[in-house]
Design a protein around this motif. Structure first.
Motif, PDB file in Angstrom:
ATOM      1  N   ASP A  98       0.920  -1.136   0.058  1.00  0.00           N
ATOM      2  CA  ASP A  98      -0.076  -0.107   0.150  1.00  0.00           C
ATOM      3  C   ASP A  98       0.880   1.249  -0.020  1.00  0.00           C
ATOM      4  O   ASP A  98       0.681   2.205  -0.889  1.00  0.00           O
ATOM      5  CB  ASP A  98      -0.933  -0.011   1.259  1.00  0.00           C
ATOM      6  CG  ASP A  98      -1.952  -0.935   1.252  1.00  0.00           C
ATOM      7  OD1 ASP A  98      -2.233  -1.603   0.009  1.00  0.00           O
ATOM      8  OD2 ASP A  98      -2.620  -1.163   2.303  1.00  0.00           O
ATOM      9  N   GLU A  99       1.805   1.158   1.078  1.00  0.00           N
ATOM     10  CA  GLU A  99       2.863   2.337   0.849  1.00  0.00           C
ATOM     11  C   GLU A  99       3.606   2.628  -0.468  1.00  0.00           C
ATOM     12  O   GLU A  99       3.829   3.668  -0.830  1.00  0.00           O
ATOM     13  CB  GLU A  99       3.696   2.185   2.087  1.00  0.00           C
ATOM     14  CG  GLU A  99       3.502   2.706   3.409  1.00  0.00           C
ATOM     15  CD  GLU A  99       4.421   2.988   4.373  1.00  0.00           C
ATOM     16  OE1 GLU A  99       4.798   4.177   4.484  1.00  0.00           O
ATOM     17  OE2 GLU A  99       4.863   1.929   4.856  1.00  0.00           O
ATOM     18  N   ARG A 102       1.755   4.309  -3.128  1.00  0.00           N
ATOM     19  CA  ARG A 102       1.546   5.828  -3.015  1.00  0.00           C
ATOM     20  C   ARG A 102       3.102   6.533  -3.238  1.00  0.00           C
ATOM     21  O   ARG A 102       3.124   7.565  -3.631  1.00  0.00           O
ATOM     22  CB  ARG A 102       1.280   6.144  -1.348  1.00  0.00           C
ATOM     23  CG  ARG A 102      -0.480   5.532  -1.023  1.00  0.00           C
ATOM     24  CD  ARG A 102      -0.711   6.165   0.408  1.00  0.00           C
ATOM     25  NE  ARG A 102       0.149   5.606   1.496  1.00  0.00           N
ATOM     26  CZ  ARG A 102      -0.348   4.853   2.241  1.00  0.00           C
ATOM     27  NH1 ARG A 102      -1.413   3.904   1.742  1.00  0.00           N
ATOM     28  NH2 ARG A 102       0.229   4.192   3.086  1.00  0.00           N
TER      29      ARG A 102
END
Length: 331
Positions: A98-99, A102
């Motif tokens: 997820d990180e 981003r």
């Protein structure tokens, strides 16, 4: 977050002590005991080189140090009994993916140990591929990988253009390979390599550049082997320098960049980080480098956001492998 050993070994209180690798054993550190003692200055009092994270190109996931082999010069000491780094789970990896999304990370690399010892390996690969990442898997292509043949074939059918399998083959000569990896390992590795090739996987091979042997000669040897086997190594051959922890190496200063004609941005720690989970730890952490999972001064934080600080090149591997060796685990 940048950790400063001047204020203590690590700012991450939840990271437990682990048994030191021989590469970190003071008796096997550089011949000069004054070297690599201060993160800011060298033994000669010169400003130590440091590297900023320019961009996160590759996020490495260390799936655990357990391996079906116990190679003689494994820098991380992977073996059937070494669980200093424990298995990461799919849920833990998903949080980092997820990180990474981003941060616009391009590639997810899976390493170990042998990644396919981890039962969540294929689901972790799928999760990364479904998100659009390129995926690089480092494997010895032996029995642990072969347990997942059907699942791997399906992944390759769906995402083959973004999936690369890099097989470890220490040398194009069977005797030299088995001197490192053990009797009987050559035929099994070759069989796994051919299995992948015959099913259309994008392949790379990782070998070792032995002292005294020219890179051209070794590459020619691999080329003859690949031709004999009838395989296409589409993603290339990566040759890593020998990791002799007993050999003295110079410290890298700020002035070295200009002297050597090397850019800090070419170093692995300028474009990659690795996630590990130490035995007994509550949470996984992010370390600066694939080569230094045990050294607390290279723990950057528990999240990728915390791991964007600069890295002080305060370890022999920084000189031996990266700056002077010109190597990168991403190839």
């Amino acid at each position: 977050m940048t950790l400063s050993p001047r204020r203590g070994r690590s700012a991450i209180a939840t990271v437990p002590e682990v048994t030191l690798s021989p590469f970190l054993d003071p008796a096997k550190r550089p011949l000069d005991p004054e070297k690599f003692g201060d993160p800011f200055v060298t033994a000669k009092g010169e400003a130590r080189a440091h590297v900023a994270l320019d961009r996160l190109e590759t996020l490495w996931i260390n799936t655990g140090t357990l391996c079906n082999l116990a190679c003689k010069s494994c820098y991380i000491e992977s073996s059937p009994t070494n669980d200093a780094l424990v298995y990461l789970t799919l849920a833990e990896v998903d949080a980092y993916l997820d990180e990474a999304e981003r941060m616009r990370c391009r590639e997810i690399g899976f390493t170990g140990g042998e990644p396919f010892m981890n039962r969540d390996m294929v689901p972790m690969m799928r999760s990364a591929l479904e998100r659009g990442f390129e995926v690089l898997v480092l494997t010895n292509a032996m029995r642990p990988m072969r347990r997942f043949e059907a699942e791997l074939i399906e992944l390759n059918r769906e995402y083959g253009k973004r999936l690369t399998m890099r097989v470890s083959l220490d040398h194009p000569d069977k005797a030299i390979h088995e001197a490192e990896r053990g009797p009987g390992t050559w035929d099994k590795a070759i069989d796994g390599l051919k299995w992948l090739s015959e099913r259309g996987f994008r392949l790379a091979v990782a070998g070792r550049l032995l002292p005294g042997q020219s890179e051209a000669a070794e590459r020619a040897g691999y080329a003859r082997l690949f031709e004999l086997l009838g395989i296409r190594v589409e993603s290339g051959l990566v040759l890593f320098p020998e990791m002799d922890a007993s050999a003295d190496v110079p410290e890298i200063t700020e002035a070295c960049w200009g002297i050597l004609g090397v850019s800090p941005s070419a170093m692995m720690c300028a474009s990659s980080r690795m996630v590990v989970k130490r035995k007994g730890a509550v949470r996984s952490v992010v370390v600066a480098c694939t080569l230094l999972p045990y050294d607390d001064q290279f723990v950057m934080g528990e999240t990728l956001a915390q791991a964007t600080g600069e890295v002080r090149l305060n370890h022999p591997h920084c000189a031996r492998f990266c700056v002077l060796g010109g190597a990168s685990c991403t190839g």
